[in-house]
Design a protein around this motif. Structure first.
Motif, PDB file in Angstrom:
ATOM      1  N   CYS A  47       0.837  -1.192   0.000  1.00  0.00           N
ATOM      2  CA  CYS A  47       0.000   0.000   0.000  1.00  0.00           C
ATOM      3  C   CYS A  47       0.875   1.246   0.000  1.00  0.00           C
ATOM      4  CB  CYS A  47      -0.950   0.007   1.198  1.00  0.00           C
ATOM      5  SG  CYS A  47      -0.118  -0.161   2.790  1.00  0.00           S
ATOM      6  N   ASP A  48       0.235   2.376  -0.073  1.00  0.00           N
ATOM      7  CA  ASP A  48       0.928   3.656  -0.109  1.00  0.00           C
ATOM      8  C   ASP A  48       1.419   4.044   1.279  1.00  0.00           C
ATOM      9  OD1 ASP A  48       0.506   4.152  -2.881  1.00  0.00           O
ATOM     10  OD2 ASP A  48      -1.575   4.615  -2.425  1.00  0.00           O
ATOM     11  N   PRO A  49       2.406   4.939   1.366  1.00  0.00           N
ATOM     12  CA  PRO A  49       2.852   5.410   2.685  1.00  0.00           C
ATOM     13  C   PRO A  49       1.727   6.107   3.433  1.00  0.00           C
ATOM     14  CG  PRO A  49       4.465   5.947   0.987  1.00  0.00           C
ATOM     15  CD  PRO A  49       3.262   5.431   0.273  1.00  0.00           C
ATOM     16  N   GLY A  50       1.692   5.856   4.730  1.00  0.00           N
ATOM     17  CA  GLY A  50       0.663   6.448   5.570  1.00  0.00           C
ATOM     18  C   GLY A  50      -0.601   5.634   5.673  1.00  0.00           C
ATOM     19  N   ALA A  51      -0.652   4.475   5.042  1.00  0.00           N
ATOM     20  CA  ALA A  51      -1.869   3.662   5.100  1.00  0.00           C
ATOM     21  C   ALA A  51      -2.020   2.939   6.428  1.00  0.00           C
ATOM     22  CB  ALA A  51      -1.887   2.661   3.948  1.00  0.00           C
ATOM     23  N   ILE A  52      -0.922   2.677   7.118  1.00  0.00           N
ATOM     24  CA  ILE A  52      -0.983   1.985   8.405  1.00  0.00           C
ATOM     25  C   ILE A  52      -1.266   3.009   9.494  1.00  0.00           C
ATOM     26  CG2 ILE A  52       0.316   0.587  10.052  1.00  0.00           C
ATOM     27  CD1 ILE A  52       1.894  -0.549   7.743  1.00  0.00           C
ATOM     28  N   PRO A  53      -2.366   2.872  10.205  1.00  0.00           N
ATOM     29  CA  PRO A  53      -2.700   3.870  11.244  1.00  0.00           C
ATOM     30  C   PRO A  53      -1.749   3.776  12.424  1.00  0.00           C
ATOM     31  CG  PRO A  53      -4.285   2.060  11.273  1.00  0.00           C
ATOM     32  CD  PRO A  53      -3.402   1.824  10.096  1.00  0.00           C
ATOM     33  N   MET A  54      -1.474   4.933  12.993  1.00  0.00           N
ATOM     34  CA  MET A  54      -0.587   5.045  14.155  1.00  0.00           C
ATOM     35  C   MET A  54      -1.296   5.834  15.246  1.00  0.00           C
ATOM     36  SD  MET A  54       2.521   3.739  13.403  1.00  0.00           S
ATOM     37  CE  MET A  54       3.500   3.298  11.980  1.00  0.00           C
ATOM     38  N   ASN A  55      -0.926   5.555  16.489  1.00  0.00           N
ATOM     39  CA  ASN A  55      -1.419   6.383  17.582  1.00  0.00           C
ATOM     40  C   ASN A  55      -0.414   7.473  17.902  1.00  0.00           C
ATOM     41  OD1 ASN A  55       0.616   5.045  18.913  1.00  0.00           O
ATOM     42  ND2 ASN A  55      -0.725   3.867  20.256  1.00  0.00           N
ATOM     43  N   SER A  56      -0.659   8.221  18.928  1.00  0.00           N
ATOM     44  CA  SER A  56       0.196   9.369  19.238  1.00  0.00           C
ATOM     45  C   SER A  56       1.586   8.965  19.668  1.00  0.00           C
ATOM     46  CB  SER A  56      -0.463  10.204  20.348  1.00  0.00           C
ATOM     47  OG  SER A  56      -0.650   9.420  21.519  1.00  0.00           O
ATOM     48  N   ARG A  57       1.763   7.742  20.146  1.00  0.00           N
ATOM     49  CA  ARG A  57       3.086   7.282  20.579  1.00  0.00           C
ATOM     50  C   ARG A  57       3.849   6.604  19.451  1.00  0.00           C
ATOM     51  NH1 ARG A  57      -0.471   5.761  24.524  1.00  0.00           N
ATOM     52  NH2 ARG A  57      -0.549   3.661  23.654  1.00  0.00           N
ATOM     53  N   GLY A  58       3.305   6.606  18.237  1.00  0.00           N
ATOM     54  CA  GLY A  58       3.961   5.959  17.130  1.00  0.00           C
ATOM     55  C   GLY A  58       3.741   4.467  17.070  1.00  0.00           C
ATOM     56  N   GLU A  59       2.770   3.945  17.806  1.00  0.00           N
ATOM     57  CA  GLU A  59       2.462   2.522  17.802  1.00  0.00           C
ATOM     58  C   GLU A  59       1.421   2.232  16.723  1.00  0.00           C
ATOM     59  OE1 GLU A  59       3.134   1.990  22.622  1.00  0.00           O
ATOM     60  OE2 GLU A  59       1.118   1.950  21.755  1.00  0.00           O
ATOM     61  N   LYS A  60       1.550   1.069  16.102  1.00  0.00           N
ATOM     62  CA  LYS A  60       0.684   0.711  14.983  1.00  0.00           C
ATOM     63  C   LYS A  60      -0.653   0.193  15.487  1.00  0.00           C
ATOM     64  CE  LYS A  60       4.951  -0.658  12.763  1.00  0.00           C
ATOM     65  NZ  LYS A  60       5.816  -1.774  12.371  1.00  0.00           N
ATOM     66  N   GLN A  61      -1.704   0.670  14.866  1.00  0.00           N
ATOM     67  CA  GLN A  61      -3.053   0.223  15.190  1.00  0.00           C
ATOM     68  C   GLN A  61      -3.398  -0.944  14.253  1.00  0.00           C
ATOM     69  OE1 GLN A  61      -4.828   1.877  17.858  1.00  0.00           O
ATOM     70  NE2 GLN A  61      -2.703   2.536  18.060  1.00  0.00           N
ATOM     71  N   ARG A  62      -2.991  -2.135  14.651  1.00  0.00           N
ATOM     72  CA  ARG A  62      -3.097  -3.282  13.762  1.00  0.00           C
ATOM     73  C   ARG A  62      -4.543  -3.717  13.551  1.00  0.00           C
ATOM     74  NH1 ARG A  62       1.319  -4.108  17.114  1.00  0.00           N
ATOM     75  NH2 ARG A  62       3.332  -4.110  16.016  1.00  0.00           N
ATOM     76  N   MET A  63      -5.360  -3.614  14.564  1.00  0.00           N
ATOM     77  CA  MET A  63      -6.741  -4.041  14.392  1.00  0.00           C
ATOM     78  C   MET A  63      -7.531  -3.052  13.544  1.00  0.00           C
ATOM     79  SD  MET A  63      -7.060  -6.984  15.694  1.00  0.00           S
ATOM     80  CE  MET A  63      -5.395  -7.269  15.104  1.00  0.00           C
ATOM     81  N   HIS A  64      -7.243  -1.783  13.669  1.00  0.00           N
ATOM     82  CA  HIS A  64      -7.867  -0.816  12.766  1.00  0.00           C
ATOM     83  C   HIS A  64      -7.455  -1.093  11.324  1.00  0.00           C
ATOM     84  CE1 HIS A  64      -8.636   2.437  16.083  1.00  0.00           C
ATOM     85  NE2 HIS A  64      -9.367   1.348  16.237  1.00  0.00           N
ATOM     86  N   LEU A  65      -6.196  -1.444  11.155  1.00  0.00           N
ATOM     87  CA  LEU A  65      -5.727  -1.802   9.811  1.00  0.00           C
ATOM     88  C   LEU A  65      -6.429  -3.056   9.311  1.00  0.00           C
ATOM     89  CD1 LEU A  65      -3.654  -1.366   7.493  1.00  0.00           C
ATOM     90  CD2 LEU A  65      -2.091  -2.808   8.791  1.00  0.00           C
ATOM     91  N   ARG A  66      -6.616  -4.005  10.176  1.00  0.00           N
ATOM     92  CA  ARG A  66      -7.307  -5.242   9.781  1.00  0.00           C
ATOM     93  C   ARG A  66      -8.737  -4.954   9.366  1.00  0.00           C
ATOM     94  NH1 ARG A  66     -10.759  -8.422  12.656  1.00  0.00           N
ATOM     95  NH2 ARG A  66     -10.837 -10.659  12.151  1.00  0.00           N
ATOM     96  N   ASP A  67      -9.434  -4.141  10.136  1.00  0.00           N
ATOM     97  CA  ASP A  67     -10.817  -3.826   9.780  1.00  0.00           C
ATOM     98  C   ASP A  67     -10.892  -3.056   8.473  1.00  0.00           C
ATOM     99  OD1 ASP A  67     -11.480  -5.059  12.128  1.00  0.00           O
ATOM    100  OD2 ASP A  67     -11.641  -3.198  13.280  1.00  0.00           O
ATOM    101  N   GLY A  68      -9.965  -2.130   8.266  1.00  0.00           N
ATOM    102  CA  GLY A  68      -9.975  -1.382   7.019  1.00  0.00           C
ATOM    103  C   GLY A  68      -9.664  -2.257   5.820  1.00  0.00           C
TER     104      GLY A  68
END
Length: 1674
Positions: free
Chosen positions: A1638-1659
């Motif tokens: 995917c394109d850069p920025g497609a993986i959601p991050m929280n304020s601490r720079g941690e990846k929101q993997r479940m949000h990515l899965r749902d999307g």
């Protein structure tokens, strides 16, 4: 048009019936209308209807075959009418077309039979196709595609393939006729004594007895009559050949019958194709019914539907797994490599009991006959050249486009120019001869293929001068391999011609430079073209060193020929002058070369047969050699035949490809001109046609078809002379021409129909010709005179049995001597001492040379025939079975080649992966191919290869047209293609990987531990062995020394009042306080990107702001109400928090939404927090009331503008009554209550989204907030004189405490730089640390990544221009709630070390939901320790420490020192028992600043998490069997880790207990019984390719999904698919089911720079990701 009823569909050709079947399927599926169906069907059948009406004399006349071209294959005739298709049809593979079609039909039958009928590893007929945006090729890059303009579309081929005459014979294939050696059901090995290889067959009576009656064409009858008239033909049955049995056993899923002729097999294949149509249609209906009737959750989107389809595909039974699978912790680092230097094979090879075993006797070396001609009278090649110079005959000529001959060189001129160049190299090279060479020096010869005369002059000049000639390919072909060879040989001079030098230099004079080439290489054009004629004439008394008295020692090197190893490495084979002369004499004697003959050479003149026959043997015999360059042959395939007829040449050197191209050109011209256009071709003078690649599987078809086509033009079958050649041993064998055959051998030829299943097991088994798993081999001639040939095992010097396939070894005087610079490998290859089964040496004196060719020897009495079935370079060993890459190419090429593969460009090689080799297929697709066609072709390739070769294809990569690297002769270079694939530089446009069906040797799944031996048993065992329980404790927190201290405050409001009072007393102090008065008054400062202070406040000013907001809150909400604060990072945020404290409200910090995309998260926090009021700014309030918010259904509490509230505050308005709801805030007492009640009241709510997509809010009491501030002050030594810099989001966790609370409590100045300001000025954070001389700083991983990425190339500029100095920095702590990112911390410290940054300064903290700060590197703490754990043991929940750099080592960094007043234990998460030291378990924490409990829990979809009482055990967990009693409670962090006592001591002198974090329990992936942590897999993905940016992994229905962001151009997107799949499989033994780019920025991050993997899965499952490419691995 309607078809008459008298047309018999069963009599139509196979390709027409297949098209009719596809048409029927399209009609049944609704893909075509009834009108279109009738139109296309009539178009296909019209030619046959017309021939049916005109059947009679015309039909018989069409089959007489008066011209050789009329016997061309159906593919030739089908495509003859489609003008412009010549360049495509010439690459068509006919030898396995019928077998492939039969295999595909059988696969469709097996698939239609249902799951019970699936017995092989072939994928189903309809696996999920990849999806995503079409990958566009960039025109300005190296992968730019040049579209071919000489190809027509597939529809044109369908329209024009039936518009010619003679369609009644379309089922007759030339390759079929030539290979029809029927006997004993087709299972025969034929030897023809003195006859053609195409004429050996059984008598017709035996054929009629073996075969059922069938309708045959006149052409076939005429050929059978010709075969019957052949003399001396005899057949050796299967059991008679060396005692080998026939291949009666079949692979599972194949026909068990072995009997049947080729025609019978063809008819059965046609019936299977017809039957497969209806079965395939019914299969689709069954699949649709199964999908509708299968219970389970319905698919939510197109993506989830494809994943379900992939799950159904993987549910089919795979191939039988290997009997021996290696254990997880097995040590495989000491397994040896083979003699070739390549990677090891599979450690535990399968021992299949049903595999065929060799049964023949032990083979013995075969010795060639004595030389037929006496040895030459000359003592060297130079002497032969000098003698030939006395004649005026032509030596070398070149054929130019149009059939013209160049002026050429006579022997006299060739000798003269070679002598001049030799003198120039030895005396006049360089300026005044300062660069002249000496005899023995190496000289590279890089002449283009169209200048064989220049190469001849250069090569012979080196021989005259005593130099070592090194022929290489001119750049840019094979640049890296040539550079390595030249550097290892220490070559100083490179000879080429003027035209090529001007081309590579673009008209300049400076020689080009290439990576890896030796520096200072001198390019000389003295010997190229006509430039050698301008050289100075040597003095009359000068003699060449080779012709001087005494000459040159024959043991000296004459030339070095490059060769390639199996791993693609280049090697130089050293050939001595004695070997050169001996080999040349042997060739002249064997083939009977004589003076005055003319030879046409279609091969490369620089190496192999083109060098030995076209130059050296021709000089010794006085033969005139005419070279036909590749470009001329490609443009005019018949030009060499016309020239041969014109000059009445008797000798020719060609490849089977050249013969096939000539055959196709002849057939095309005959069809276009409706008459024989090659009437001027007469091949009666040809007596010897050497086929250089006689070992290829398609050479037999090409030779037989060429003989059959041009037999009417005087071509005799006896002139075909296939040979076997190796760079190490030179010529292995060659078939003697009939005129030169000795009486012993009689010019015997042989061929055999062998089982590919037996060949894959290394044995020779005769198979039925009707079987599509058979391979027809022709002999490569007899052993060379005065030489011996033996067959040895691949892995040992022991001789093979007579029916066993091994490596051919040669013992002769003319073989190569060694590899240059490779002494160990040379001993194994060039000095091989063969032994018998009794361990007796075959020869005590002579050693054998391994040729790298795989094969076997002919039966006794065959005259020393040699059969070659492969080479070690193209050998692919999968699960212990051998496969030849040429055989696989022939199978792949037979799968719809004209529709899809661009010009037949296919490369097949292997990749070492997981202790076994995997088959890789790379092909160029046509420019007009669609994605659907690509995937359909790839699916057919998988089925065909699996059915014919019983091996799975791991990866199929389709490259754009004209993008694959080319070999010097125009084909695809497999070595360079393999190098690009392994280096992830192939840039394909479509990829299909099948790891599920091909990787069957994964480690054993982990079994659950024995419940009888639980964690308590493990703990007791550790204690008995001297271990200790896993326990660690931070330094104690001393009690407050004075009741007036801020540490004695019971609430945050009291701490603020005390700070204001202390600041006022400091202002009234004397003397020395005045200098620092302003600095002490400032508690908070907020900066922008230019480091300008946007807001700042002293304690009194902060108190004043807070009181104004508090008065506004009292007038709007009741006490203990929750107030949401959505303010930007700055002073207003801290003032609002303390305003809530003063108003006895509960603050809820919320990140203000910057756009409509952040409204949903903000709404969830406000709603789940049950906020009664929302404080924000005017722009944010406007966004919350916008149409976007209304569309999302956002309902907000009363929104108050903070600026308006301060202006309109009122202290007299009575507060509204509290609501009657029972909430968490209702339990809080007022600020006027008892001290204990105030301490237990809620101080603030902390909301954060976890990486699993869970939105959780926790409640912190006043006691916990004050205790946390006290511990931070003690840990970091935060005194009022300190200045702390922050660059993180101050809305949750430790960031909120550091910005809003810690400065007020400790009195230090806090400087906040919002992370968003770094976008405009990446160096702002470093400038802040340098200008203010900060000693303590806190930031997030996002800040470190941004600084590392943006400032990597300007460190020197930061030091020199901006004068940044970080030497004052004492502690830089990264605030996180995850495992420390050791690689990022280390790279940041190393990158900015020139600025004075000490690497030990950078550390990471650890916090979680239950405790925002568990570990923090203090000022006096020891340096964080780093341990290395075994990754395989870690995934099995074990800690096994290894040394740094050891295989499978995973670095784990300490999370810092435990915070003061904190206790940590390690407990088993399932049994809740304490673990021992250095054992993995869940970290439980006990501290005064633990959170009081959950306020609310919201799932990833926005739904409430359920009953909060179910989560109460998270904060008051107790150990089972705790000796201290059940009153000792802990908070469960949810993170796996361990505690280890280190040897270092802390500040108090006690040993340091280090805490290590491994990963979160909620994030861990449970796959195959193992526990995998996403960060480990993501680290592997990030390392596999430089274009991988951020990446994330998650699971869905036991499938591992990998999402990677592409940081590069889109044409590099598909390079990531095989790189990611192979890397994850290699390091983690996991198969990535789905790979998303995917394109850069497609993986959601929280304020601490941690990846929101479940949000990515749902999307991803909801098709909201918009990926570039989605690959579903089969």
């Amino acid at each position: 048009m309607s078809m008459p009823m008298d047309i018999d569909i069963s009599c139509l050709p196979l390709d027409v019936r297949a098209k009719l079947a596809e048409l029927e399927l399209e009609l049944s599926d609704g893909d075509i209308t009834q009108k279109g169906y009738k139109k296309k069907r009539a178009r296909l059948l019209d030619p046959y209807i017309a021939k049916k009406q005109q059947q009679g004399p015309a039909a018989s006349a069409s089959g007489e075959g008066g011209s050789g071209a009329s016997a061309a294959s159906p593919a030739v005739r089908d495509q003859a009418g489609g003008g412009g298709r010549r360049d495509d049809i010439r690459y068509h593979s006919e030898i396995r077309a019928e077998a492939v079609q039969a295999a595909l039909a059988r696969n469709r039958e097996a698939s239609a039979a249902g799951p019970a009928g699936v017995t092989t590893g072939a994928p189903p007929a309809a696996p999920p196709a990849p999806s995503g945006r079409r990958v566009q090729q960039s025109s300005g890059t190296a992968a730019a595609v040049r579209l071919a303009s000489d190809g027509d579309s597939t529809d044109d081929a369908l329209d024009d393939d039936d518009d010619d005459d003679g369609e009644e014979d379309d089922d007759v294939d030339i390759s079929e006729e030539a290979e029809n050696n029927a006997g004993n059901g087709g299972a025969a090995f034929t030897l023809d004594a003195g006859s053609s290889s195409a004429d050996g067959s059984l008598p017709s009576a035996q054929q009629q007895q073996q075969q059922p009656p069938q309708q045959s064409s006149p052409a076939r009858t005429q050929q059978q009559q010709q075969q019957q008239s052949s003399t001396g033909a005899y057949v050796i049955r299967g059991n008679a050949y060396l005692g080998m049995p026939t291949n009666d056993s079949r692979h599972i899923g194949m026909d068990s019958g072995g009997g049947g002729s080729g025609g019978n097999a063809s008819m059965s294949t046609l019936r299977r194709v017809d039957d497969a149509v209806g079965q395939q249609r019914s299969k689709k209906q069954q699949q649709q019914q199964q999908q509708t009737s299968t219970p389970g959750p319905p698919p939510q989107s197109r993506t989830s539907a494809k994943i379900q389809q992939l799950m159904q595909t993987l549910a089919h039974p795979k191939r039988r797994p290997l009997p021996e699978m290696y254990a997880d912790d097995e040590d495989d680092d000491l397994l040896p490599t083979n003699a070739d230097g390549a990677d090891r094979r599979q450690s535990a090879k399968s021992t299949d009991a049903s595999a065929p075993k060799p049964q023949g006797e032990e083979s013995l070396p075969v010795v060639g006959e004595p030389a037929a001609l006496p040895p030459p009278s000359h003592a060297s090649i130079e002497e032969a050249l000098a003698r030939a110079a006395s004649s005026k005959s032509t030596a070398v000529s070149t054929m130019e486009p149009g059939g013209r001959l160049s002026s050429g060189l006579t022997y006299a001129k060739l000798y003269s120019r070679s002598r001049k160049l030799a003198h120039h190299l030895l005396n006049r090279l360089g300026h005044r001869g300062d660069l002249s060479l000496k005899p023995g020096d190496r000289v590279a010869l890089a002449y283009p293929g169209h200048d064989p005369s220049g190469f001849a002059v250069g090569f012979l000049a080196c021989q005259l001068a005593g130099l070592v000639a090194v022929p290489v390919e001119p750049p840019p072909l094979c640049v890296s391999a040539t550079g390595f060879l030249l550097s290892s040989l220490e070559v100083r001079v490179l000879l080429t011609n003027d035209s090529f030098f001007r081309a590579v230099t673009k008209g300049g004079h400076e020689p080009p430079t290439y990576p890896g080439w030796p520096p200072g290489l001198l390019w000389s054009t003295a010997g190229g073209g006509d430039s050698s004629s301008n050289l100075a004439t040597p003095p009359k008394d000068w003699q060449a060193p080779a012709l001087a008295p005494g000459g040159i020692d024959p043991a000296n090197l004459a030339c070095i020929e490059y060769a390639y190893g199996r791993d693609g490495s280049v090697r130089g084979v050293c050939i001595t002058r004695a070997a050169l002369l001996a080999h040349t004499a042997a060739l002249c004697s064997t083939l009977g070369y004589s003076n005055g003959e003319t030879m046409l050479c279609l091969l490369d003149a620089k190496r192999e047969l083109g060098l030995w026959h076209g130059l050296l043997a021709a000089i010794c015999s006085g033969v005139h050699t005419i070279h036909v360059p590749y470009n001329v042959m490609k443009a005019e395939p018949l030009s060499w035949l016309r020239l041969l007829s014109k000059l009445r040449a008797s000798l020719a050197l060609a490849k089977s490809r050249d013969l096939y191209w000539s055959l196709l050109a002849a057939g095309r011209d005959s069809q276009h001109h409706h008459k024989s256009s090659h009437s001027d071709i007469n091949l009666a003078s040809l007596r010897c046609l050497i086929v250089s690649d006689g070992a290829n599987p398609w050479s037999l078809t090409s030779c037989d078809s060429f003989v059959a086509a041009f037999k009417s033009r005087g071509l005799r079958s006896e002139v075909m002379c296939p040979c076997a050649y190796s760079s190490e041993s030179l010529t292995v064998s060659v078939r003697r021409p009939a005129s030169n055959a000795s009486s012993d051998s009689g010019g015997a030829t042989g061929r055999g129909v062998l089982s590919m299943l037996g060949l894959s097991h290394g044995v020779v088994r005769v198979d039925s010709e009707a079987s599509y798993t058979s391979l027809t081999l022709q002999d490569c001639g007899q052993v060379m005179p005065n030489s011996a040939v033996a067959v040895a095992k691949l892995d040992s010097p022991r001789l093979c049995r007579q029916d066993e396939v091994g490596e051919i070894c040669v013992c002769a005087r003319y073989t190569g001597q060694r590899y240059w610079g490779l002494a160990g490998l040379s001993n194994q290859v060039f000095r091989c001492q063969l032994t018998t089964e009794a361990c007796e040496a075959v020869s005590d004196e002579d050693a054998f040379v391994r040729t790298g060719l795989l094969g076997f020897l002919g039966p006794p009495g065959s005259g020393g025939l040699v059969f070659v079935c492969g080479s070690t370079e193209g050998l692919i060993v999968v699960s212990g079975r051998r496969h030849n890459s040429d055989d696989l190419i022939a199978t792949v090429l037979a799968v719809e080649p004209l529709k899809f593969v661009h010009r037949g460009r296919i490369a097949v090689f292997s990749q070492e992966l997981l202790r076994d080799e995997r088959v890789i297929v790379v092909a160029e697709q046509r420019p007009d191919a669609t994605e659907e066609q690509s995937f359909q072709w790839m699916s057919h390739v998988l089925q065909a290869v699996d059915s014919i070769h019983q091996v799975g294809v791991y990866c199929i990569a389709l490259a754009p047209p004209n993008s694959l690297p080319r070999s010097p002769q125009g084909g695809v270079c497999p070595r360079e293609t393999r190098r690009r694939y392994l280096a992830n530089q192939l840039h394909p446009c479509s990829v299909l990987l099948c790891p599920h069906s091909t990787v069957t040797n994964l480690p054993r799944p982990r079994e659950l531990p024995n419940p009888a031996h639980g964690p308590m048993s493990a703990l007791l065992g550790s204690l008995v062995q001297g271990g200790r329980p896993a326990f660690a404790e931070g330094r104690p927190v001393p009690p407050s020394a004075s009741p007036d201290d801020a540490a004695a405050a019971a609430s945050l409001a009291e701490a603020l009042r005390w700070r204001v009072a202390a600041s006022a007393s400091a202002d009234n102090g004397g003397g020395h306080h005045q200098q620092h008065q302003q600095q002490q008054r400032r508690l908070l400062s907020c900066l922008n990107g230019r480091l300008q202070e946007t807001a700042g406040a002293a304690p009194a000013a902060l108190m004043k702001r807070a009181e104004k907001l508090a008065n506004a809150l009292r007038s709007r909400v009741h006490r203990d109400a929750v107030v949401a604060i959505a303010l930007p990072p700055g002073l207003d945020l801290a003032a609002a928090v303390f305003a809530c404290q003063l108003a006895a409200c509960v603050p809820l910090p919320v990140r203000p939404p910057a756009a409509a995309s952040g409204l949903n998260t903000c709404r969830l926090i406000v709603e789940s927090g049950r906020a009664a009021l929302l404080l924000t700014t005017q722009p944010v309030a406007k966004l919350m009331r916008s149409k976007d918010a209304m569309a999302l259904g956002c309902s907000w509490p009363p929104i108050v503008d903070v600026d308006d509230a301060r202006r309109r505050h009122s202290s007299s308005a009575p507060p509204p009554p509290p609501p009657s709801t029972e909430s968490g805030a209702a339990a809080n007492n007022s600020v006027n209550g008892s001290a204990n009640d105030v301490a237990e009241s809620t101080a603030y709510l902390d909301y954060s989204v976890s990486t699993t997509g869970l939105l959780t809010g926790v409640r912190f009491t006043q006691r916990a907030a004050v205790a946390l501030c006290r511990s931070l002050k003690l840990q970091c030594e935060l005194y009022p004189a300190r200045e702390v810099a922050l660059c993180l989001d101050p809305y949750s966790g430790l960031g909120f405490v550091l910005w809003c609370l810690s400065g007020v409590f400790a009195g230090h100045q806090t400087v906040l730089l919002p992370p968003a300001e770094l976008e405009a000025n990446p160096a702002a954070f470093l400038l802040l640390l340098s200008q203010r001389q900060i000693r303590d700083a806190f930031c997030s991983y996002t800040v470190l990544e941004h600084c590392t990425r943006e400032l990597a190339g300007c460190v020197d500029a930061l030091k020199q221009k901006q004068q940044i100095n970080l030497s004052n920095l004492r502690s830089l702590v990264v605030v996180s709630e995850e495992r420390p990112r050791l690689s990022l911390l280390t790279s940041f410290g190393r990158l900015f070390s020139p600025l004075g940054l000490k690497p030990s300064v950078v550390s990471a903290s650890f916090g979680c939901r239950v405790n925002p700060c568990v570990c923090l590197q203090g000022a006096s703490a020891p340096e964080p320790a780093t341990l290395y754990a075994d990754s395989r043991a870690l995934r099995a929940d074990r800690i096994s420490l290894v040394e740094r750099g050891s295989p499978r080592s995973l670095p784990l960094m300490e999370c810092g020192e435990l915070l003061a007043g904190t206790q940590v234990i390690v407990a088993n998460p399932d049994s809740r028992t304490q673990c021992a030291d250095s054992h993995l378990g869940e970290l439980w924490v006990r501290a005064a600043h633990n959170a009081a409990g959950y306020w609310s829990v919201v799932g990833s979809g926005g739904a409430s998490g359920g009953d909060l009482d179910a989560c109460s055990g998270q904060f008051d967990a107790t150990l089972v069997g705790d000796a201290a009693g059940s009153e000792t409670t802990y908070a469960r962090t949810g993170f796996l880790g361990f505690v280890r006592r280190m040897d270092i001591t802390g500040g108090d002198g006690a040993k340091h207990d280090a805490v290590f974090i491994v990963g979160a329990l909620d994030e861990a992936l449970q796959l195959r019984g193992f526990r995998y942590h996403p960060v480990d897999i993501e680290a592997t993905v990030a390392r596999c390719h430089h274009c991988v940016g951020e990446c994330a992994v998650f699971t869905w229905r036991s499938l591992l999904v990998v999402v990677a962001e592409l940081q590069g151009r889109e044409f590099e997107a598909l390079d990531l698919i095989p790189a990611i799949t192979s890397s994850v499989l290699r390091e983690h033994h996991l198969i990535a089911g789905v790979v998303v780019v995917c394109d850069p920025g497609a993986i959601p991050m929280n304020s601490r720079g941690e990846k929101q993997r479940m949000h990515l899965r749902d999307g991803f499952l909801d098709d909201k990701l918009d990926p570039i490419y989605v690959a579903y691995n089969l």
